[in-house]
Design a protein around this motif. Structure first.
Motif, PDB file in Angstrom:
ATOM      1  N   TYR A 134       4.307   7.105   4.327  1.00  0.00           N
ATOM      2  CA  TYR A 134       5.161   8.054   3.606  1.00  0.00           C
ATOM      3  C   TYR A 134       6.581   7.979   4.150  1.00  0.00           C
ATOM      4  N   GLY A 135       7.550   7.987   3.233  1.00  0.00           N
ATOM      5  CA  GLY A 135       8.946   7.969   3.647  1.00  0.00           C
ATOM      6  C   GLY A 135       9.873   8.233   2.480  1.00  0.00           C
ATOM      7  N   GLN A 136      10.919   9.017   2.715  1.00  0.00           N
ATOM      8  CA  GLN A 136      11.937   9.324   1.703  1.00  0.00           C
ATOM      9  C   GLN A 136      11.338   9.883   0.411  1.00  0.00           C
ATOM     10  N   GLY A 137      10.345  10.757   0.578  1.00  0.00           N
ATOM     11  CA  GLY A 137       9.756  11.417  -0.584  1.00  0.00           C
ATOM     12  C   GLY A 137       8.784  10.575  -1.376  1.00  0.00           C
ATOM     13  N   VAL A 138       8.372   9.425  -0.839  1.00  0.00           N
ATOM     14  CA  VAL A 138       7.482   8.515  -1.566  1.00  0.00           C
ATOM     15  C   VAL A 138       6.239   8.202  -0.725  1.00  0.00           C
ATOM     16  N   LEU A 139       5.070   8.392  -1.329  1.00  0.00           N
ATOM     17  CA  LEU A 139       3.798   8.030  -0.703  1.00  0.00           C
ATOM     18  C   LEU A 139       3.351   6.677  -1.240  1.00  0.00           C
ATOM     19  N   GLN A 140       2.985   5.777  -0.328  1.00  0.00           N
ATOM     20  CA  GLN A 140       2.478   4.453  -0.710  1.00  0.00           C
ATOM     21  C   GLN A 140       1.077   4.287  -0.123  1.00  0.00           C
ATOM     22  N   ILE A 141       0.116   3.995  -0.977  1.00  0.00           N
ATOM     23  CA  ILE A 141      -1.258   3.739  -0.527  1.00  0.00           C
ATOM     24  C   ILE A 141      -1.682   2.380  -1.065  1.00  0.00           C
ATOM     25  N   ALA A 142      -2.041   1.486  -0.169  1.00  0.00           N
ATOM     26  CA  ALA A 142      -2.428   0.125  -0.567  1.00  0.00           C
ATOM     27  C   ALA A 142      -3.893  -0.124  -0.228  1.00  0.00           C
TER      28      ALA A 142
END
Length: 262
Positions: A181-189
């Motif tokens: 998570y960073g700068q208001g964005v969640l990334q799930i791979a």
């Protein structure tokens, strides 16, 4: 007594001015009422749009449950067929636990922590089926764990990795899940080193994301469902992307929280 000319003029002017003021007041009142009516109509329209959005979201959420149940029962059937009755019994208990999560009475969103716990149980269930052919690991930073995410968003991607990535390989494969998570964005791979998604399915998925119309092929329901729910709840900047690797596939969830009431 007759009014003087100046006084008479003043009375006339005041009458005219008073009439103008009165007329202006009436016009202002009418305009204000029209504005209030317009705002009420806009408010009702916005409320209907919210209800429609929630209805569509709940419809998509409910769609994924029978899909999961069908695949879960297939696991038990496979274990029985290959004479792994003890594992089939363990799988039955595991599926019962997973179904409690499916049927929990909550809103359409859960925390990443809850979703990952569910995925761990699901992967443990898959280990009963694949044995040593399946290895997996999950890495999630602490700052992602309490973020909201749609119920049953990650599991369909893990399921695809198991069924379409690991299962076709004689030697099995590995599934790696990472969440940042960073700068208001969640990334799930969700990545696997298995057979890799076919170009046909990948092209059809990308076409569907633009047109929302499936081609002649049978696009996997889980992929469409996950992307649709992400877009419906978090906006068009959020969604699912899929990349074919040299060996395997990576499915990536992106959620933009900025400007969204999560």
């Amino acid at each position: 007594m007759l009014l003087s000319l100046n006084l008479f003029t003043l009375v006339i002017v005041l009458g005219i001015v008073g009439g103008i003021i009165g007329l202006t007041t009436i016009v202002v009142i009418l305009i204000t009422e029209k504005e209030i009516d317009y705002l009420e109509v806009e408010k009702k329209r916005a409320e209907l749009e919210v209800l429609l959005k929630e209805s569509k979201f709940l419809q998509l959420s409910s769609q994924i449950r029978p899909h999961f149940l069908f695949n879960a029962l297939n696991i038990i059937s496979t274990l029985i067929r290959i004479d792994k009755k003890r594992e089939a019994e363990q799988a039955t208990y595991a599926i019962a636990s997973l179904m409690r999560y499916h049927l929990k009475e909550a809103g359409p969103l859960v925390t990443v922590r809850e979703e990952l716990e569910y995925v761990k149980h699901y992967l443990t269930l898959q280990e009963l089926r694949f044995g040593t052919r399946l290895t997996w690991h999950i890495r999630a930073n602490d700052d992602v764990l309490e973020l909201p995410i749609p119920l049953l968003t990650i599991q369909p991607l893990v399921e695809n990795a198991c069924i379409h990535g690991v299962e076709p390989q004689i030697t099995g494969g590995t599934i790696a899940l990472t969440a940042t998570y960073g700068q208001g964005v969640l990334q799930i791979a969700v990545a696997d080193n298995g057979a890799g998604i076919s170009e046909r399915v990948l092209e059809e998925f990308e076409h569907w994301k633009v047109t929302y119309q499936s081609g002649e092929g049978k696009l996997r329901i889980g992929l469409k469902n996950v992307h649709s729910r992400l877009v419906h709840h978090f906006g068009k900047e959020s969604g699912l992307s899929i990349t074919r690797l040299m060996a395997g596939t990576v499915s990536q969830i992106k959620i933009e929280y900025r400007g969204v009431e999560a």
